[in-house]
Design an enzyme around this catalytic site. Structure first.
Site, PDB file in Angstrom:
ATOM      1  N   ASN A 140       0.826  -1.210   0.000  1.00 57.84           N
ATOM      2  CA  ASN A 140       0.000   0.000   0.000  1.00 57.84           C
ATOM      3  C   ASN A 140       0.860   1.260   0.000  1.00 57.84           C
ATOM      4  OD1 ASN A 140       0.547  -0.889   2.676  1.00 57.84           O
ATOM      5  ND2 ASN A 140      -1.126   0.305   3.525  1.00 57.84           N
ATOM      6  N   VAL A 141       0.360   2.252  -0.714  1.00 59.06           N
ATOM      7  CA  VAL A 141       1.063   3.529  -0.895  1.00 59.06           C
ATOM      8  C   VAL A 141       0.088   4.630  -0.502  1.00 59.06           C
ATOM      9  CG1 VAL A 141       2.186   5.057  -2.565  1.00 59.06           C
ATOM     10  CG2 VAL A 141       2.453   2.570  -2.776  1.00 59.06           C
ATOM     11  N   TYR A 174      -5.513  11.705   2.254  1.00 54.42           N
ATOM     12  CA  TYR A 174      -5.722  10.288   2.597  1.00 54.42           C
ATOM     13  C   TYR A 174      -6.474   9.477   1.538  1.00 54.42           C
ATOM     14  CZ  TYR A 174      -4.546  11.664   7.443  1.00 54.42           C
ATOM     15  OH  TYR A 174      -3.930  12.140   8.580  1.00 54.42           O
ATOM     16  N   GLU A 185      -3.112  -4.481  -3.302  1.00 53.88           N
ATOM     17  CA  GLU A 185      -3.588  -5.305  -4.419  1.00 53.88           C
ATOM     18  C   GLU A 185      -3.668  -4.463  -5.689  1.00 53.88           C
ATOM     19  OE1 GLU A 185      -4.916  -4.808  -1.436  1.00 53.88           O
ATOM     20  OE2 GLU A 185      -6.282  -6.412  -0.846  1.00 53.88           O
ATOM     21  N   CYS A 220     -10.194  -5.268   0.254  1.00 56.99           N
ATOM     22  CA  CYS A 220     -11.307  -4.326   0.392  1.00 56.99           C
ATOM     23  C   CYS A 220     -12.197  -4.415  -0.859  1.00 56.99           C
ATOM     24  CB  CYS A 220     -10.787  -2.902   0.593  1.00 56.99           C
ATOM     25  SG  CYS A 220     -10.217  -2.088  -0.913  1.00 56.99           S
TER      26      CYS A 220
END
Ligand code: THU
Length: 148
Positions: free
Chosen positions: A51-52, A57, A64, A101
């Site tokens: 994740n980046v 935000y 993924e 997610c």
């Protein structure tokens, strides 16, 4: 749509190890939740993502999604299996199980449709690895065929 044949425990463990290593490269200074994804391709190669996050935000990218972007901008080989893990820095897989997610399920569906597979999805957590098919995580998916 081809169901990937069941894969060995060894293949699952190797892919999960790759996902845990990928998690260590996460850029997640805001959530401090490090996620790693590893995708097993039809030729046996593995593509990973982490994740980046972003100071804005909502612009953050999931692990993924990063991995799928690499594949769809490169080989576009079929994906047979996906391993996902996450947790506090250095502790991926040691806490609550991580399932992709909702947005990532849709992103994964694109690559499944391109490659004509229904990948196995291995979700890591302290209580063990949960194995599902992508079609179980995202039934009645919207995909390229809906646009025909
Ligand atoms: N995250 C992922 O990378 N993949 C998922 O499937 C769930 C959530 C990331 C997004 C954010 O950077 C952090 O985990 C906390 O939500």
């Amino acid at each position: 749509m081809n169901d990937t044949p069941s894969l060995s425990d060894g293949a699952r463990d190797a892919l999960m190890t790759a996902a845990r290593e990928a998690a260590s490269a996460a850029y997640a200074p805001y959530s401090r939740f490090h996620v790693g994804a590893a995708l097993l391709m039809a030729d046996g190669s593995v593509v990973t993502g982490a994740n980046v996050e972003n100071a804005s935000y909502g612009l953050s990218l999931c692990a993924e999604t990063v991995a799928v972007a690499k594949i769809l901008s490169g080989t576009r080989l079929a994906v047979e299996a996906v391993a996902v893990t996450g947790g506090a820095p250095g502790e991926a897989g040691q806490g609550t199980r991580v399932t992709p997610c909702g947005r990532c399920r849709q992103v994964l569906n694109e690559i499944a449709q391109v490659g004509g597979t229904d990948p196995l999805v291995w979700c890591d957590g302290a209580e063990g690895v949960l194995e599902l098919r992508l079609s179980q995580l995202l039934p009645h998916a919207f995909g390229p065929a809906n646009l025909l």
